[in-house]
Design a protein around this motif. Structure first.
Motif, PDB file in Angstrom:
ATOM      1  N   LYS A 135      21.803  13.815 -63.580  1.00 25.64           N
ATOM      2  CA  LYS A 135      22.486  14.913 -64.221  1.00 25.64           C
ATOM      3  C   LYS A 135      21.000  15.923 -64.564  1.00 25.64           C
ATOM      4  CE  LYS A 135      26.940  13.998 -64.548  1.00 25.64           C
ATOM      5  NZ  LYS A 135      27.193  13.778 -63.226  1.00 25.64           N
ATOM      6  N   ASP A 136      20.053  15.479 -64.021  1.00 22.34           N
ATOM      7  CA  ASP A 136      18.554  16.371 -64.345  1.00 22.34           C
ATOM      8  C   ASP A 136      18.647  17.504 -63.154  1.00 22.34           C
ATOM      9  OD1 ASP A 136      16.291  17.350 -64.530  1.00 22.34           O
ATOM     10  OD2 ASP A 136      15.274  15.388 -65.092  1.00 22.34           O
ATOM     11  N   GLU A 137      19.438  18.475 -63.479  1.00 20.83           N
ATOM     12  CA  GLU A 137      19.617  19.591 -62.452  1.00 20.83           C
ATOM     13  C   GLU A 137      18.096  20.443 -62.140  1.00 20.83           C
ATOM     14  OE1 GLU A 137      22.042  23.758 -62.102  1.00 20.83           O
ATOM     15  OE2 GLU A 137      22.870  22.159 -63.170  1.00 20.83           O
ATOM     16  N   HIS A 138      17.222  20.705 -63.130  1.00 19.94           N
ATOM     17  CA  HIS A 138      15.994  21.174 -62.918  1.00 19.94           C
ATOM     18  C   HIS A 138      15.073  20.421 -61.909  1.00 19.94           C
ATOM     19  CE1 HIS A 138      12.649  23.429 -63.542  1.00 19.94           C
ATOM     20  NE2 HIS A 138      11.965  22.098 -63.897  1.00 19.94           N
ATOM     21  N   ARG A 139      15.079  19.105 -62.220  1.00 17.27           N
ATOM     22  CA  ARG A 139      14.049  18.256 -61.180  1.00 17.27           C
ATOM     23  C   ARG A 139      14.828  18.045 -59.866  1.00 17.27           C
ATOM     24  NH1 ARG A 139      12.141  13.811 -65.465  1.00 17.27           N
ATOM     25  NH2 ARG A 139      10.220  15.056 -66.175  1.00 17.27           N
ATOM     26  N   ALA A 140      16.283  17.764 -59.931  1.00 17.18           N
ATOM     27  CA  ALA A 140      16.959  18.020 -58.640  1.00 17.18           C
ATOM     28  C   ALA A 140      16.716  18.919 -57.726  1.00 17.18           C
ATOM     29  CB  ALA A 140      18.522  17.592 -58.888  1.00 17.18           C
ATOM     30  N   LYS A 141      17.028  19.894 -58.296  1.00 20.00           N
ATOM     31  CA  LYS A 141      16.828  21.501 -57.474  1.00 20.00           C
ATOM     32  C   LYS A 141      15.282  21.673 -57.175  1.00 20.00           C
ATOM     33  CE  LYS A 141      20.328  24.397 -59.443  1.00 20.00           C
ATOM     34  NZ  LYS A 141      20.693  25.283 -60.219  1.00 20.00           N
ATOM     35  N   ALA A 142      14.279  21.199 -57.909  1.00 22.39           N
ATOM     36  CA  ALA A 142      12.889  21.381 -57.325  1.00 22.39           C
ATOM     37  C   ALA A 142      12.479  20.407 -56.216  1.00 22.39           C
ATOM     38  CB  ALA A 142      11.914  21.093 -58.692  1.00 22.39           C
ATOM     39  N   HIS A 143      13.055  19.114 -56.356  1.00 22.15           N
ATOM     40  CA  HIS A 143      12.914  18.321 -55.079  1.00 22.15           C
ATOM     41  C   HIS A 143      13.606  18.753 -53.844  1.00 22.15           C
ATOM     42  CE1 HIS A 143       9.950  15.622 -56.872  1.00 22.15           C
ATOM     43  NE2 HIS A 143      10.642  15.488 -58.025  1.00 22.15           N
ATOM     44  N   MET A 144      14.843  19.153 -53.895  1.00 22.38           N
ATOM     45  CA  MET A 144      15.490  19.731 -52.916  1.00 22.38           C
ATOM     46  C   MET A 144      14.880  20.986 -52.318  1.00 22.38           C
ATOM     47  SD  MET A 144      17.824  18.959 -50.853  1.00 22.38           S
ATOM     48  CE  MET A 144      19.072  17.936 -51.829  1.00 22.38           C
ATOM     49  N   ALA A 145      14.216  21.737 -53.054  1.00 25.77           N
ATOM     50  CA  ALA A 145      13.495  22.983 -52.430  1.00 25.77           C
ATOM     51  C   ALA A 145      12.418  22.324 -51.582  1.00 25.77           C
ATOM     52  CB  ALA A 145      13.255  23.805 -53.825  1.00 25.77           C
ATOM     53  N   VAL A 146      11.649  21.400 -52.110  1.00 21.53           N
ATOM     54  CA  VAL A 146      10.409  20.907 -51.245  1.00 21.53           C
ATOM     55  C   VAL A 146      10.781  20.376 -50.377  1.00 21.53           C
ATOM     56  CG1 VAL A 146       8.496  19.500 -51.564  1.00 21.53           C
ATOM     57  CG2 VAL A 146       8.994  20.891 -53.596  1.00 21.53           C
ATOM     58  N   ALA A 147      12.105  19.418 -50.203  1.00 20.48           N
ATOM     59  CA  ALA A 147      12.425  18.830 -49.178  1.00 20.48           C
ATOM     60  C   ALA A 147      12.849  19.595 -48.181  1.00 20.48           C
ATOM     61  CB  ALA A 147      13.589  17.994 -49.452  1.00 20.48           C
ATOM     62  N   VAL A 148      13.557  20.796 -48.369  1.00 20.36           N
ATOM     63  CA  VAL A 148      13.993  21.788 -47.498  1.00 20.36           C
ATOM     64  C   VAL A 148      12.848  22.505 -46.758  1.00 20.36           C
ATOM     65  CG1 VAL A 148      15.268  24.048 -47.077  1.00 20.36           C
ATOM     66  CG2 VAL A 148      16.434  22.143 -48.615  1.00 20.36           C
ATOM     67  N   ARG A 149      11.957  22.846 -47.817  1.00 18.90           N
ATOM     68  CA  ARG A 149      10.680  23.523 -47.130  1.00 18.90           C
ATOM     69  C   ARG A 149       9.846  22.690 -46.272  1.00 18.90           C
ATOM     70  NH1 ARG A 149       5.497  23.105 -49.025  1.00 18.90           N
ATOM     71  NH2 ARG A 149       6.178  22.514 -50.857  1.00 18.90           N
ATOM     72  N   LEU A 150       9.720  21.474 -46.599  1.00 22.40           N
ATOM     73  CA  LEU A 150       8.981  20.464 -45.620  1.00 22.40           C
ATOM     74  C   LEU A 150       9.707  19.873 -44.477  1.00 22.40           C
ATOM     75  CD1 LEU A 150       7.055  18.199 -48.309  1.00 22.40           C
ATOM     76  CD2 LEU A 150       5.961  19.981 -47.222  1.00 22.40           C
ATOM     77  N   GLY A 151      10.798  19.695 -44.490  1.00 26.05           N
ATOM     78  CA  GLY A 151      11.553  19.055 -43.530  1.00 26.05           C
ATOM     79  C   GLY A 151      12.418  20.078 -42.813  1.00 26.05           C
ATOM     80  N   SER A 152      12.525  20.362 -41.640  1.00 23.71           N
ATOM     81  CA  SER A 152      13.176  21.322 -41.186  1.00 23.71           C
ATOM     82  C   SER A 152      14.635  20.780 -40.790  1.00 23.71           C
ATOM     83  CB  SER A 152      12.684  21.633 -39.446  1.00 23.71           C
ATOM     84  OG  SER A 152      12.579  20.535 -38.756  1.00 23.71           O
ATOM     85  N   LYS A 153      14.917  19.581 -40.900  1.00 29.48           N
ATOM     86  CA  LYS A 153      16.247  18.947 -40.793  1.00 29.48           C
ATOM     87  C   LYS A 153      17.000  18.869 -42.104  1.00 29.48           C
ATOM     88  CE  LYS A 153      14.769  14.168 -41.664  1.00 29.48           C
ATOM     89  NZ  LYS A 153      14.753  12.758 -41.365  1.00 29.48           N
TER      90      LYS A 153
END
Length: 195
Positions: free
Chosen positions: A168-186
């Motif tokens: 339930k740490d939405e801030h960190r969850a969103k931050a890491h998801m944004a990086v994952a989407v940016r780095l990995g096209s899949k």
């Protein structure tokens, strides 16, 4: 007289006393680098065909010859996991981590497998709140450890986002998801993943 006579036969480049010590395989059983490579390629080919048990048997032979090689322990852990031998997978990864605690793939796989275990138990309803927190904490520590060594690992960022969502740490969850989407096209942001 050879300068290398005191080197460990596992191929680590360290002195035998400081490396495998009493567990060192006698020199007569050491394979040439080309033979080790052939065995690794054979294991990879078997794994690609879904023959994870056979691949793990080859890797078990290799790890006896090179017990300080984290790459082989990591590959063995992956094959055990794919063969449904989860506890042995964790054991192999921990041995690889003991051999070289700086090897990023082992950190990632320990984190990913711990998160996968958490998700299985969470979905089955077989988990106490304390166990939930403990598994998530370990998964996050391993995945963070991987990113300390390999900050561009999109898979680690993605799995961290999932772990933080469960915390339930939405801030960190969103931050890491944004990086994952940016780095990995899949990667795409899963729908309703923060609920």
């Amino acid at each position: 007289m050879s300068k290398n006579k005191h080197l460990c036969p596992c191929g680590s480049g360290k002195r035998a006393k400081l490396c495998c010590g009493a567990n060192a395989v006698p020199t007569k059983f050491v394979l040439a680098s080309s033979e080790k490579l052939e065995l690794r390629e054979a294991a990879e080919a078997l794994a690609a065909k879904g023959k994870h048990q056979e691949a793990s048997e080859i890797l078990e032979r290799l790890v006896k010859i090179s017990p300080q090689n984290p790459l082989i322990w990591n590959d063995l852990g992956i094959q055990y996991e794919a063969a449904g031998r989860t506890e042995e997978a964790f054991s192999a990864l921990r041995r690889g981590h003991q051999a070289d605690s700086t090897y990023p793939p082992i950190w990632y796989n320990l984190g990913k497998f711990t998160l996968d275990r958490f998700i299985r138990l969470y979905q089955s309803g077989e988990m106490t709140e304390v166990h939930k927190e403990e598994l998530l904490k370990r998964a996050i520590q391993f995945l963070d450890g991987n990113l300390d060594r390999d900050p561009e690992n999109a898979d680690a960022h993605y799995n961290l986002a999932i772990a933080y969502a469960f915390c339930k740490d939405e801030h960190r969850a969103k931050a890491h998801m944004a990086v994952a989407v940016r780095l990995g096209s899949k990667y795409e942001v899963p729908s309703d993943w923060l609920l």
